[in-house]
Scaffold this active site. Structure first.
Site, PDB file in Angstrom:
ATOM      1  N   LYS A   1       0.849  -1.195   0.000  1.00 51.95           N
ATOM      2  CA  LYS A   1       0.000   0.000   0.000  1.00 51.95           C
ATOM      3  C   LYS A   1       0.876   1.233   0.000  1.00 51.95           C
ATOM      4  O   LYS A   1       1.959   1.254   0.601  1.00 51.95           O
ATOM      5  CB  LYS A   1      -0.895   0.040   1.247  1.00 51.95           C
ATOM      6  CG  LYS A   1      -2.154   0.873   1.047  1.00 51.95           C
ATOM      7  CD  LYS A   1      -3.121   0.162   0.107  1.00 51.95           C
ATOM      8  CE  LYS A   1      -4.385   0.953  -0.120  1.00 51.95           C
ATOM      9  NZ  LYS A   1      -5.314   0.204  -1.002  1.00 51.95           N
TER      10      LYS A   1
ATOM     11  N   GLY B   1     -20.213   5.570  -4.279  1.00 56.59           N
ATOM     12  CA  GLY B   1     -19.245   5.880  -5.324  1.00 56.59           C
ATOM     13  C   GLY B   1     -19.247   4.816  -6.394  1.00 56.59           C
ATOM     14  O   GLY B   1     -20.278   4.180  -6.677  1.00 56.59           O
TER      15      GLY B   1
ATOM     16  N   VAL C   1     -18.062   1.727  -6.615  1.00 60.83           N
ATOM     17  CA  VAL C   1     -18.463   0.375  -6.225  1.00 60.83           C
ATOM     18  C   VAL C   1     -19.868   0.370  -5.649  1.00 60.83           C
ATOM     19  O   VAL C   1     -20.716  -0.443  -6.042  1.00 60.83           O
ATOM     20  CB  VAL C   1     -17.468  -0.213  -5.212  1.00 60.83           C
ATOM     21  CG1 VAL C   1     -17.930  -1.600  -4.764  1.00 60.83           C
ATOM     22  CG2 VAL C   1     -16.076  -0.295  -5.820  1.00 60.83           C
TER      23      VAL C   1
END
Length: 344
Positions: free
Chosen positions: A82, A177, A179
């Site tokens: 990440k 949003g 998804v």
């Protein structure tokens, strides 16, 4: 949160951490590679205005570890990584992403980055100008993530409701949003009752246009439903929220949904089935790994098959948790740790 990961901290056993600073663009970022045991680390680039560097580091460590678990449970030849970028007014965004891309290129393929909060098409294009190691442009992380959550929902429904149908039930979606809206569209199309909320007025308007009932932010977590679907930032499911929730199940795309150590136990004690995020939101990393590391021929078919397999994996995990009287979180993390240990 220690920079070097003291024992007991989330993501304490990371493989590599890189602090990145580029004075010209104002970039300040941290890259965490949690595990390279199964293959290169995959994970998105999150850009947020963190309270401080410690908050950003903690987020990166938690998310990188979750990506390792996600890849292990999906049987992917990859680990977790990440990047967090500290968003601030002086950040020259495209130049900053290019600078980050140059650093990622120097990692030599150990880390493949992709989209996340704050990192969309423009930012990914800037990364691609500087590195090869980016989620391929034809991929659609929102679409593949939603497909995985829907597969997980079918598996959960098999165990909790006795069938895989997704229509005829009540869903509340936190976050509308890319998804969340895709999930809402599929659920409404299947004949479900769908309510939700998003802080973005445009997202709320688009959701209302497809038949989503808009709730107030203050009533979102209290609204009764069959399935609550967290699809925004993580750590929504705190002990207090789970004690008061009027849900039969939880299944969503947000990463690191459990806000504290007690939340999973509370859900389990109350009989609220939780589909672990590291199982059901794996669609994007499945697509990324298959199209980056796998042979080009048949990639789309492999992606579709692997995402569909999330249904059976989710159902099997929930059944095991029920049979062993353990929370799904305990079962999922234990299985992921075993899978990682087998190759370390």
């Amino acid at each position: 949160m220690s920079l070097f990961g003291d024992a007991g901290e989330p993501g304490a056993n990371w493989q590599r951490v890189v602090a990145v600073q580029d004075a010209a663009s104002g970039l300040r970022a941290i890259v965490v590679l949690h595990s390279l045991a199964r293959g290169p680390a995959f994970g998105g680039v999150r850009r947020l205005a963190y309270a401080d560097e410690h908050a950003g580091l903690a987020d990166a460590k938690r998310l990188a570890e979750a990506m390792s678990f996600k890849c292990a449970l999906a049987g992917l030849p990859a680990g977790g990584g990440k990047t967090v970028i500290f968003d601030r007014p002086e950040l020259a965004r495209e130049a900053a992403y290019e600078a980050l891309g140059r650093m990622i290129e120097r990692l030599g393929g150990d880390y493949v980055c992709g989209p996340d909060i704050g990192t969309g098409a423009v930012e990914l294009a800037a990364l691609r100008r500087a590195t090869r190691w980016v989620n391929p442009a034809p991929n659609d992380a929102g679409r593949s993530t939603a497909a995985g959550v829907l597969a997980g929902l079918r598996g959960l429904s098999r165990v909790v409701f006795g069938d895989e149908g997704i229509g005829g039930r009540r869903y509340v979606i936190q976050g509308l949003g890319a998804v969340g809206s895709a999930l809402a569209r599929a659920l409404v199309g299947a004949g479900a009752s769908v309510a939700g909320w998003d802080p973005n007025p445009g997202a709320r308007a688009r959701a209302a246009a497809i038949g989503v009932e808009l709730l107030g932010e203050d009533e979102l977590l209290r609204a009764p439903c069959d399935v609550f679907m967290p699809c925004a930032l993580g750590r929504t499911l705190t002990r207090e929220v789970c004690e008061a929730a009027k849900w039969r199940a939880v299944c969503g795309s947000a990463n690191n949904q459990l806000g504290d150590a007690e939340a999973a136990s509370v859900l389990h004690r109350r009989g609220v089935a939780w589909a672990p995020d590291v199982v059901v939101n794996a669609g994007a990393v499945i697509e990324g790994v298959e199209t980056t590391l796998g042979p080009g021929e048949g990639a789309r078919e492999r992606v579709a098959s692997a995402i569909e397999a999330i249904a059976d994996r989710c159902a099997a995990l929930l059944e095991r948790a029920r049979d062993e009287d353990r929370s799904p979180a305990q079962v999922a993390i234990a299985a992921a740790r075993v899978a990682l240990a087998q190759v370390e």
